[in-house]
Write a protein that holds these residues in place. Structure first.
Motif, PDB file in Angstrom:
ATOM      1  N   HIS A 230     -55.538  39.600  43.148  1.00  0.00           N
ATOM      2  CA  HIS A 230     -54.537  40.548  43.627  1.00  0.00           C
ATOM      3  C   HIS A 230     -53.430  39.737  44.283  1.00  0.00           C
ATOM      4  CE1 HIS A 230     -52.665  44.120  45.134  1.00  0.00           C
ATOM      5  NE2 HIS A 230     -52.990  43.895  46.405  1.00  0.00           N
ATOM      6  N   GLY A 231     -52.430  39.366  43.469  1.00  0.00           N
ATOM      7  CA  GLY A 231     -51.405  38.468  43.971  1.00  0.00           C
ATOM      8  C   GLY A 231     -52.034  37.117  44.272  1.00  0.00           C
ATOM      9  N   SER A 232     -51.927  36.669  45.515  1.00  0.00           N
ATOM     10  CA  SER A 232     -52.519  35.393  45.912  1.00  0.00           C
ATOM     11  C   SER A 232     -53.915  35.578  46.515  1.00  0.00           C
ATOM     12  CB  SER A 232     -51.615  34.698  46.941  1.00  0.00           C
ATOM     13  OG  SER A 232     -51.456  35.512  48.089  1.00  0.00           O
ATOM     14  N   LYS A 233     -54.367  36.824  46.593  1.00  0.00           N
ATOM     15  CA  LYS A 233     -55.665  37.102  47.192  1.00  0.00           C
ATOM     16  C   LYS A 233     -56.749  37.208  46.117  1.00  0.00           C
ATOM     17  CE  LYS A 233     -53.737  39.484  51.219  1.00  0.00           C
ATOM     18  NZ  LYS A 233     -53.744  40.733  52.026  1.00  0.00           N
ATOM     19  N   VAL A 234     -57.942  36.792  46.509  1.00  0.00           N
ATOM     20  CA  VAL A 234     -59.079  36.811  45.588  1.00  0.00           C
ATOM     21  C   VAL A 234     -60.178  37.688  46.170  1.00  0.00           C
ATOM     22  CG1 VAL A 234     -60.894  35.437  44.489  1.00  0.00           C
ATOM     23  CG2 VAL A 234     -58.572  34.508  44.705  1.00  0.00           C
ATOM     24  N   ALA A 235     -60.732  38.587  45.339  1.00  0.00           N
ATOM     25  CA  ALA A 235     -61.830  39.457  45.764  1.00  0.00           C
ATOM     26  C   ALA A 235     -63.021  39.218  44.847  1.00  0.00           C
ATOM     27  CB  ALA A 235     -61.396  40.922  45.710  1.00  0.00           C
ATOM     28  N   SER A 236     -64.126  38.783  45.436  1.00  0.00           N
ATOM     29  CA  SER A 236     -65.327  38.503  44.646  1.00  0.00           C
ATOM     30  C   SER A 236     -66.201  39.752  44.563  1.00  0.00           C
ATOM     31  CB  SER A 236     -66.128  37.368  45.274  1.00  0.00           C
ATOM     32  OG  SER A 236     -65.364  36.172  45.298  1.00  0.00           O
ATOM     33  N   PRO A 237     -66.688  40.093  43.380  1.00  0.00           N
ATOM     34  CA  PRO A 237     -67.542  41.270  43.219  1.00  0.00           C
ATOM     35  C   PRO A 237     -68.962  40.978  43.694  1.00  0.00           C
ATOM     36  CG  PRO A 237     -67.361  40.134  41.142  1.00  0.00           C
ATOM     37  CD  PRO A 237     -66.465  39.397  42.094  1.00  0.00           C
ATOM     38  N   PRO A 238     -69.792  41.986  43.840  1.00  0.00           N
ATOM     39  CA  PRO A 238     -71.200  41.752  44.193  1.00  0.00           C
ATOM     40  C   PRO A 238     -71.859  40.808  43.190  1.00  0.00           C
ATOM     41  CG  PRO A 238     -70.666  44.086  44.337  1.00  0.00           C
ATOM     42  CD  PRO A 238     -69.491  43.423  43.709  1.00  0.00           C
ATOM     43  N   GLN A 239     -72.754  39.973  43.681  1.00  0.00           N
ATOM     44  CA  GLN A 239     -73.437  38.993  42.830  1.00  0.00           C
ATOM     45  C   GLN A 239     -74.612  39.672  42.121  1.00  0.00           C
ATOM     46  OE1 GLN A 239     -72.058  35.799  42.571  1.00  0.00           O
ATOM     47  NE2 GLN A 239     -70.490  36.882  43.723  1.00  0.00           N
ATOM     48  N   LEU A 240     -74.391  40.126  40.906  1.00  0.00           N
ATOM     49  CA  LEU A 240     -75.392  40.922  40.197  1.00  0.00           C
ATOM     50  C   LEU A 240     -75.950  40.249  38.947  1.00  0.00           C
ATOM     51  CD1 LEU A 240     -73.713  44.462  40.367  1.00  0.00           C
ATOM     52  CD2 LEU A 240     -75.467  43.515  41.879  1.00  0.00           C
ATOM     53  N   ILE A 241     -75.359  39.156  38.524  1.00  0.00           N
ATOM     54  CA  ILE A 241     -75.798  38.527  37.275  1.00  0.00           C
ATOM     55  C   ILE A 241     -77.239  38.039  37.375  1.00  0.00           C
ATOM     56  CG2 ILE A 241     -75.421  36.597  35.708  1.00  0.00           C
ATOM     57  CD1 ILE A 241     -72.458  36.908  36.096  1.00  0.00           C
ATOM     58  N   ALA A 242     -77.589  37.431  38.505  1.00  0.00           N
ATOM     59  CA  ALA A 242     -78.964  36.945  38.675  1.00  0.00           C
ATOM     60  C   ALA A 242     -79.951  38.102  38.632  1.00  0.00           C
ATOM     61  CB  ALA A 242     -79.100  36.183  39.987  1.00  0.00           C
ATOM     62  N   ALA A 243     -79.575  39.232  39.239  1.00  0.00           N
ATOM     63  CA  ALA A 243     -80.446  40.411  39.220  1.00  0.00           C
ATOM     64  C   ALA A 243     -80.597  40.954  37.806  1.00  0.00           C
ATOM     65  CB  ALA A 243     -79.881  41.489  40.142  1.00  0.00           C
ATOM     66  N   ALA A 244     -79.491  40.955  37.047  1.00  0.00           N
ATOM     67  CA  ALA A 244     -79.558  41.429  35.667  1.00  0.00           C
ATOM     68  C   ALA A 244     -80.482  40.554  34.831  1.00  0.00           C
ATOM     69  CB  ALA A 244     -78.158  41.468  35.052  1.00  0.00           C
ATOM     70  N   ARG A 245     -80.400  39.253  35.037  1.00  0.00           N
ATOM     71  CA  ARG A 245     -81.279  38.338  34.299  1.00  0.00           C
ATOM     72  C   ARG A 245     -82.733  38.527  34.711  1.00  0.00           C
ATOM     73  NH1 ARG A 245     -77.277  33.079  34.927  1.00  0.00           N
ATOM     74  NH2 ARG A 245     -75.839  33.638  33.218  1.00  0.00           N
ATOM     75  N   GLY A 246     -82.938  38.772  36.013  1.00  0.00           N
ATOM     76  CA  GLY A 246     -84.295  39.007  36.488  1.00  0.00           C
ATOM     77  C   GLY A 246     -84.900  40.262  35.891  1.00  0.00           C
ATOM     78  N   PHE A 247     -84.104  41.329  35.838  1.00  0.00           N
ATOM     79  CA  PHE A 247     -84.597  42.570  35.237  1.00  0.00           C
ATOM     80  C   PHE A 247     -84.808  42.416  33.740  1.00  0.00           C
ATOM     81  CE2 PHE A 247     -83.353  45.152  38.998  1.00  0.00           C
ATOM     82  CZ  PHE A 247     -84.505  45.919  39.084  1.00  0.00           C
ATOM     83  N   GLN A 248     -83.955  41.644  33.088  1.00  0.00           N
ATOM     84  CA  GLN A 248     -84.129  41.430  31.652  1.00  0.00           C
ATOM     85  C   GLN A 248     -85.451  40.730  31.372  1.00  0.00           C
ATOM     86  OE1 GLN A 248     -81.621  42.370  28.857  1.00  0.00           O
ATOM     87  NE2 GLN A 248     -83.800  42.494  28.427  1.00  0.00           N
ATOM     88  N   GLU A 249     -85.821  39.816  32.256  1.00  0.00           N
ATOM     89  CA  GLU A 249     -87.099  39.127  32.116  1.00  0.00           C
ATOM     90  C   GLU A 249     -88.272  40.068  32.372  1.00  0.00           C
ATOM     91  OE1 GLU A 249     -89.640  35.722  34.526  1.00  0.00           O
ATOM     92  OE2 GLU A 249     -87.444  35.671  34.606  1.00  0.00           O
ATOM     93  N   LEU A 250     -88.122  40.937  33.367  1.00  0.00           N
ATOM     94  CA  LEU A 250     -89.190  41.859  33.725  1.00  0.00           C
ATOM     95  C   LEU A 250     -89.320  43.011  32.733  1.00  0.00           C
ATOM     96  CD1 LEU A 250     -88.507  42.044  37.561  1.00  0.00           C
ATOM     97  CD2 LEU A 250     -90.545  41.080  36.492  1.00  0.00           C
ATOM     98  N   PHE A 251     -88.207  43.407  32.135  1.00  0.00           N
ATOM     99  CA  PHE A 251     -88.195  44.534  31.194  1.00  0.00           C
ATOM    100  C   PHE A 251     -87.601  44.075  29.855  1.00  0.00           C
ATOM    101  CE2 PHE A 251     -87.982  46.285  35.452  1.00  0.00           C
ATOM    102  CZ  PHE A 251     -88.924  47.311  35.428  1.00  0.00           C
TER     103      PHE A 251
END
Length: 326
Positions: A230-251
């Motif tokens: 956003h212009g010169s500002k940076v906003a990081s989203p929630p860290q969900l990729i590791a959780a997605a990979r974990g669920f993919q392994e479990l399911f």
């Protein structure tokens, strides 16, 4: 049984709500039948004993539930995927497939294909239970569209986080679930393989959406696949990729992706306006998909609807997810 994934609860024929007394009674009955000295199967007896040792201990039982049954017997991804693939094929075999090959047959199959808008179908079916067999979960629980609630954690920013999660949950309940009767929303789950938490998980058929949210100021943003600019500002989203990979392994029988719903201070579903770098469009093909509220609704509905048997409520998957609520 050794080739089939069963949770400890299923091994003892118990629902997840079983009391300590229920567990002891079920263990004694099962052990009496399966004990090798009585001609029983040693492998089955080991499963029964392992299930009892975990469920009879409150601390072990809690940890087991929050691991989504990952430590259950025969819990290798291959065995779980095989078992659920058979369940899906069995369901498809009763929903319009004739197994033949002709222009007429192909046309019939296409017309009879189940859609996300069809009434929810439970797998395994409650009607198929043997006399005296306990269901994986009570029917009212399976029919409940929303499970759990956000948990207040931490001190700083808790109010804004709860408000943000409430907006996302309301959006899902009002604009996604009515169109997909089989969709089940589970709030406040433990993140797999970590001490973190997840805001929401939405499951329908054999697709799982892990959902987080963020609130940003007015203006136009650009998503480069990692952060919102956003212009010169940076906003990081929630860290969900590791959780997605974990669920993919479990399911492994499911298709798992992560989504972030970006809310604007104005409350307008079409804001903020987000420009996407090439290959980062939020269409469910990425490990992490970021979108404003309006596009989030559209794309998540498409993601869930395009999966196999989208009107199925798989009780095995739902029961394990519910067990992971904190």
């Amino acid at each position: 049984m050794s080739e089939k994934f069963l949770t400890h609860y299923q091994v003892l024929g118990l629902p997840r709500t079983a009391t300590e007394r229920d567990i002891k009674i079920a263990y004694r009955k099962a052990a009496r039948i399966a004990h090798p000295d009585r001609g029983g199967d040693p492998a089955m007896f080991r499963q029964i004993t392992q299930a009892y040792e975990v469920l009879a201990n409150p601390d072990k039982r809690s940890a087991y539930d929050k691991s989504y049954g990952a430590t259950g017997p025969s819990s290798s991804p291959a065995s779980k995927a095989s078992t659920h693939a058979q369940a899906r094929e069995s369901y498809r075999g009763t929903s319009g497939s004739t197994g033949g090959f002709s222009g007429f047959t192909a046309q019939r199959q296409q017309k009879q294909r189940n859609t996300a808008g069809d009434p929810a179908v439970y797998v395994p079916a409650f009607e198929d239970l043997a006399p005296g067999e306990s269901p994986i979960m009570p029917r009212p629980t399976a029919a409940q569209p929303v499970h759990g609630a956000p948990r207040k954690r931490g001190v700083f920013g808790a109010a804004s986080r709860l408000a943000r999660e409430a907006r996302t949950a309301q959006l899902i309940m009002q604009q996604i679930q009515p169109a997909i009767p089989a969709a089940r929303l589970i709030n406040g789950l433990s993140a797999p393989h970590s001490n973190g938490y997840l805001d929401h998980v939405l499951v329908s058929g054999y697709r799982i959406a892990i959902i987080g949210s963020m609130l940003v100021p007015e203006g136009a943003f650009r998503w480069d696949g990692n952060v919102l600019l956003h212009g010169s500002k940076v906003a990081s989203p929630p860290q969900l990729i590791a959780a997605a990979r974990g669920f993919q392994e479990l399911f492994p029988e499911c298709n798992v992706t992560a989504w972030v719903c970006v809310h604007s201070n104005t409350g307008n579903l079409f804001e903020p306006v987000i420009d996407y770098a090439r290959g980062t469009e939020p269409d469910g093909s990425n490990a992490l998909n970021v979108a404003n509220a309006a596009r989030f609704v559209r794309e998540v509905k498409q993601f869930l609807s395009s999966g196999p048997s989208p009107n199925v409520v798989d009780l095995h998957v739902l029961d394990r997810l519910i067990g992971g609520m904190y």
